[in-house]
Design an enzyme around this catalytic site. Sequence first.
Site, PDB file in Angstrom:
ATOM      1  N   THR A   1       7.945   4.685   1.358  1.00 13.68           N
ATOM      2  CA  THR A   1       9.219   4.495   2.056  1.00 13.68           C
ATOM      3  C   THR A   1       9.875   3.168   1.702  1.00 13.68           C
ATOM      4  O   THR A   1      11.104   3.065   1.663  1.00 13.68           O
ATOM      5  CB  THR A   1       9.005   4.589   3.582  1.00 13.68           C
ATOM      6  OG1 THR A   1       8.470   5.869   3.899  1.00 13.68           O
ATOM      7  CG2 THR A   1      10.303   4.395   4.344  1.00 13.68           C
TER       8      THR A   1
ATOM      9  N   THR B   1       2.974   4.534   3.747  1.00 18.87           N
ATOM     10  CA  THR B   1       2.104   4.347   4.918  1.00 18.87           C
ATOM     11  C   THR B   1       1.125   5.488   5.148  1.00 18.87           C
ATOM     12  O   THR B   1       0.075   5.296   5.752  1.00 18.87           O
ATOM     13  CB  THR B   1       2.947   4.169   6.198  1.00 18.87           C
ATOM     14  OG1 THR B   1       3.780   5.323   6.384  1.00 18.87           O
ATOM     15  CG2 THR B   1       3.805   2.921   6.115  1.00 18.87           C
TER      16      THR B   1
END
Length: 326
Positions: free
Chosen positions: A12, A89
């Site tokens: 991200t 993540t």
Amino acid sequence: MPEIAIITTGGTIAMVRDPSTGASVPASGMNVHVAEVDGLSAIAKIRHYDFSNVPSPYMTPSMLWNLSSLVNDILKDENIAGVVITHGTDTLEESAYFLDLTVQSDKPVVCTAAMRNINELGTDGPRNVVSSVKVALSPASRGLGTLVCLNDEIHAAKEVTKTYTSNVATFDSPGYGPLGIVDEDKVVYFRRLYYRENYRVRFIEENVALIKTFVGDDGRIIEKLPELGYKGLVIEAFGRGNVPPKVEDALKVLIKDLSFPVVITSRCFKGRVLGIYGYKGGGRSLHDLGVIFAPGLSSQKARIKLMVVMGLTDDLTKIAEYFQHS
């Protein structure tokens, strides 16, 4: 000025919002911007390595092996004070633990990420990168193994996990807490790990399965693993390390007939697995069968460790010894 290597892998932190769909997608060239965020040039000289630009669910064991090899090579350079790795993540904790087990240097290795892409309000990526570079620069970070730094908290790779699907404060170490924090320009540690492991391996065993047992599990999935090419198994069991009775039957075939390493973890995110219960499928019964317990590891990290130690030995007794201090 000290020099820090930043290795970008995607995630991200290297994504933007697609204007037509609103979805977050990898952005071409974004890795360069990650390594050039405001504030970095004031605290360190940055050397950028563009490893990949993929969402973290795309990471594979072979990619982790290549990443570890790259980190090991970079840290041999006496001009490099430490390494910061940007990552998605979703699987960051697995990559960080793999590096913790396989990187052969006391220099700091810090993994970081973002929960919000660069187009989102309150994006957290730039601050996480700067904070992570500060951690990598700190002399107190030496010898702590691979660290994870987000939201100004510093966690041990062995303990940390993603706990929230969307919150920027997603990374936590349940039952332990952070090792320390980044407080403005200071890196402050509260504690150190009592025991950490590191192995020099020439290869890893990629074909290790991870299965979560469930109410009514009859072991049929487990029975299929050898014909699917798997060489080892981690089972996320109940409580202290217990499984349904038919699962024990399936495990007996793997262990006794095929010398298949089987490691037990718990679906509870706090506490340790231990052979307490003596009924069929209970932890004591499984221990007597030859199942290996990973006392303080999550299932995903036990799988990472089993891949690594199976690169050292295929002897079940020796594999069990490696897991005694998990």
